[in-house]
Design a protein around this motif. Sequence first.
Motif, mmCIF file in Angstrom:
data_model
loop_
_atom_site.group_PDB
_atom_site.id
_atom_site.type_symbol
_atom_site.label_atom_id
_atom_site.label_comp_id
_atom_site.label_asym_id
_atom_site.label_seq_id
_atom_site.Cartn_x
_atom_site.Cartn_y
_atom_site.Cartn_z
ATOM 1 N N PHE A 105 38.723 46.422 53.454
ATOM 2 C CA PHE A 105 39.995 46.703 53.535
ATOM 3 C C PHE A 105 40.726 46.133 52.502
ATOM 4 O O PHE A 105 40.875 44.814 52.489
ATOM 5 N N GLU A 106 41.036 46.720 51.217
ATOM 6 C CA GLU A 106 41.919 46.035 49.939
ATOM 7 C C GLU A 106 43.079 46.663 50.118
ATOM 8 O O GLU A 106 43.508 47.786 50.293
ATOM 9 N N LYS A 107 44.075 45.835 49.751
ATOM 10 C CA LYS A 107 45.459 45.934 49.975
ATOM 11 C C LYS A 107 46.010 46.774 48.672
ATOM 12 O O LYS A 107 46.800 47.925 49.035
ATOM 13 N N GLY A 119 36.245 32.629 50.275
ATOM 14 C CA GLY A 119 36.664 32.545 48.642
ATOM 15 C C GLY A 119 37.927 31.966 48.623
ATOM 16 O O GLY A 119 38.224 30.891 49.160
ATOM 17 N N ASP A 120 39.173 32.523 47.619
ATOM 18 C CA ASP A 120 40.365 31.814 47.461
ATOM 19 C C ASP A 120 41.044 31.649 48.768
ATOM 20 O O ASP A 120 41.877 30.799 48.742
ATOM 21 N N ALA A 121 40.924 32.530 49.580
ATOM 22 C CA ALA A 121 41.651 32.523 50.928
ATOM 23 C C ALA A 121 41.299 31.192 51.762
ATOM 24 O O ALA A 121 41.976 30.411 52.417
ATOM 25 N N TRP A 127 48.114 29.508 30.658
ATOM 26 C CA TRP A 127 48.430 30.571 29.816
ATOM 27 C C TRP A 127 47.026 31.228 29.607
ATOM 28 O O TRP A 127 46.233 30.401 29.087
ATOM 29 N N ARG A 128 46.547 32.513 29.773
ATOM 30 C CA ARG A 128 45.181 33.181 29.362
ATOM 31 C C ARG A 128 45.685 34.400 28.838
ATOM 32 O O ARG A 128 46.408 35.252 29.057
ATOM 33 N N GLY A 129 44.641 34.663 27.636
ATOM 34 C CA GLY A 129 44.575 35.992 27.278
ATOM 35 C C GLY A 129 43.175 36.337 26.525
ATOM 36 O O GLY A 129 42.341 35.388 26.541
HETATM 37 C C1 LIG Z 1 44.578 40.535 39.975
HETATM 38 C C2 LIG Z 1 43.680 39.199 39.570
HETATM 39 C C3 LIG Z 1 43.411 38.619 38.505
HETATM 40 C C4 LIG Z 1 42.675 37.478 38.448
HETATM 41 N N1 LIG Z 1 42.423 36.750 37.014
HETATM 42 C C5 LIG Z 1 41.997 35.658 36.883
HETATM 43 C C6 LIG Z 1 41.596 35.360 35.773
HETATM 44 O O1 LIG Z 1 41.897 35.884 34.634
HETATM 45 N N2 LIG Z 1 40.836 34.209 35.490
HETATM 46 C C7 LIG Z 1 40.369 33.485 36.634
HETATM 47 O O2 LIG Z 1 39.500 32.399 36.741
HETATM 48 N N3 LIG Z 1 40.535 34.175 38.181
HETATM 49 C C8 LIG Z 1 41.386 35.101 37.921
HETATM 50 N N4 LIG Z 1 41.579 35.611 39.345
HETATM 51 C C9 LIG Z 1 41.320 35.072 40.727
HETATM 52 C C10 LIG Z 1 39.707 35.030 40.826
HETATM 53 O O3 LIG Z 1 39.394 36.401 40.833
HETATM 54 C C11 LIG Z 1 39.221 34.439 42.005
HETATM 55 O O4 LIG Z 1 39.760 32.993 41.963
HETATM 56 C C12 LIG Z 1 37.778 34.461 42.576
HETATM 57 O O5 LIG Z 1 37.151 35.542 42.166
HETATM 58 C C13 LIG Z 1 37.541 34.412 44.058
HETATM 59 O O6 LIG Z 1 38.085 35.724 44.409
HETATM 60 P P1 LIG Z 1 38.452 36.110 45.848
HETATM 61 O O7 LIG Z 1 37.707 37.335 46.145
HETATM 62 O O8 LIG Z 1 38.331 34.992 46.810
HETATM 63 O O9 LIG Z 1 40.127 36.396 45.527
HETATM 64 P P2 LIG Z 1 40.588 37.261 44.588
HETATM 65 O O10 LIG Z 1 39.606 37.695 43.407
HETATM 66 O O11 LIG Z 1 42.074 36.859 44.587
HETATM 67 O O12 LIG Z 1 40.834 38.727 45.422
HETATM 68 C C14 LIG Z 1 41.514 38.785 46.621
HETATM 69 C C15 LIG Z 1 41.640 40.384 46.985
HETATM 70 O O13 LIG Z 1 42.552 40.453 48.181
HETATM 71 C C16 LIG Z 1 43.528 41.459 48.085
HETATM 72 N N5 LIG Z 1 44.421 41.151 49.014
HETATM 73 C C17 LIG Z 1 45.304 40.419 48.980
HETATM 74 N N6 LIG Z 1 46.065 40.374 50.109
HETATM 75 C C18 LIG Z 1 45.486 41.266 51.079
HETATM 76 C C19 LIG Z 1 45.688 41.640 52.254
HETATM 77 N N7 LIG Z 1 46.672 41.395 53.121
HETATM 78 N N8 LIG Z 1 44.731 42.683 52.708
HETATM 79 C C20 LIG Z 1 43.895 43.055 52.044
HETATM 80 N N9 LIG Z 1 43.574 42.710 50.861
HETATM 81 C C21 LIG Z 1 44.476 42.093 50.193
HETATM 82 C C22 LIG Z 1 43.582 41.305 46.714
HETATM 83 O O14 LIG Z 1 44.522 42.504 46.157
HETATM 84 C C23 LIG Z 1 42.495 40.897 45.900
HETATM 85 O O15 LIG Z 1 41.645 42.242 45.515
HETATM 86 C C24 LIG Z 1 42.236 36.741 39.566
HETATM 87 C C25 LIG Z 1 42.495 37.440 40.716
HETATM 88 C C26 LIG Z 1 43.236 38.556 40.904
HETATM 89 C C27 LIG Z 1 43.543 39.088 42.366
#
Ligand SMILES: Cc1cc2nc3c(=O)[nH]c(=O)nc-3n(C[C@H](O)[C@H](O)[C@H](O)COP(=O)(O)OP(=O)(O)OC[C@H]3O[C@@H](n4cnc5c(N)ncnc54)[C@H](O)[C@@H]3O)c2cc1C
Length: 414
Positions: A29-31, A303-305, A185-187
Amino acid sequence: MKVIIAGGGIGGLTAALYLHKHGVSCQVFEKVPEILQLGVGITMLPHAIRAMNELGLMERLDELGVRTDRMIFRTRGGQEVWNAPRGLAAGYDVPQITAHRADIHQVLLDAVTERLPAGALTLDAAFEAVEDTGEGVHVTLRRGDGTTFTAEGDVLIGADGIHSAVRRLLNPDEGAPRWSGLMLWRGALDWPKVLDGHTIINSGGIGRKFIFYPIGPGKTPGTQLMNWACVVRQAEPGAPAPGREDWNREAQAEVLHPILADFDVPETDIRAMVDATPVFWDFPMCDRDPLKTWTRGRVTLLGDAAHPMYPFGANGSAQAILDARALGRLCGAGGDPAAILQAYEAERLGPVNEVVAGNRTGGPERVIDEVEARIAHMPGQRFSDLETILPFKERDAIVNGYSRLAGFATEQVR
Ligand SMILES: Cc1cc2nc3c(=O)[nH]c(=O)nc-3n(C[C@H](O)[C@H](O)[C@H](O)COP(=O)(O)OP(=O)(O)OC[C@H]3O[C@@H](n4cnc5c(N)ncnc54)[C@H](O)[C@@H]3O)c2cc1C
């Protein structure tokens, strides 16, 4: 067993693919209501690529991204501190690949759509609440229009990123992420190929850094899609962040001009690179203090959570992918669902928390800080003999010590 995953980022989708590979049913489930092409470059180190290979996705990533063959660390003044082969050139069985986050995400999305049953991924579904009955989980999700619906499963995995709602539920007193005091900053833009087109160049220590590397082919001959990032210390660690940590906040080039003037990068004009970037973003670099546990009953984090970290060492997505790999394998082996989550946490929490701590001091890039600190008093902040400043053995211990800590030393990935 049925697994509910909150969050369809890199971690959540990789978990879905690993669970499917091990014969476990899951629903993500994605927000967000629509997946947009967000972010810039991400480095996929060999341990992450090994996982992508296991999932049959390495070749697609290899087509979209760029293989890294070499990494160069320099002082801000342009003096070389470390120069070493990477990926296949360093003896790994798999390459190191840099790619656009959107491309990596799309590869995972395509695989989920092709391999998992229809309805396995639901967009516009923000996790809101969970009831753990001891026999299963009832999960409440909210759509953008305010309406809610529920989903049932055996366990819930919070893969919902740095602002995780699942983590907040488990740790209601934790508060906002902790700002490092560093602004990032990133681009990315089309830019003439630098050196052989397979090199990461990283200049300056943690308080003032510029890094660039290609992440895909350019639109015109002789160019590549070049990713750059600049880090500057603006406050001490733990200071209140200047605004929410939003991955999509646009920034202005003028802020960077005085900073870029401090760097000596012989291969290319980094100010022109930044000025030519049509749009780029700033992000207060944050993490969270490591948790002692991620799991309560039938709910855990991934992951990041679970472990947001500074991007030094390029391990954010790699560690999320390793979490997903462990979770898939353990769920596939079967057993009591709550015990499986405990086993997952026992395997992953300790090693990842060490990476979070290692990244707070700069990860492998700390080797640049060490040299810059030791030459700070020298004329022009330049050394004449690196060996007398920081011998190879000590530099190696920092850079390759980090590879071992994060689990991607050559002997760990083979
Ligand atoms: C839009 C975006 C851009 C990023 N850009 C970069 C970058 O340029 N460079 C870099 O190093 N890292 C970036 N990151 C972070 C990187 O993707 C993560 O650090 C890494 O990939 C770990 O992934 P993750 O799936 O744990 O977290 P994330 O990639 O952050 O994914 C978390 C997902 O959970 C979703 N979400 C949030 N809250 C809820 C909820 N309540 N219910 C359901 N879904 C929810 C979010 O929309 C997202 O899709 C970015 C993350 C995002 C979301």
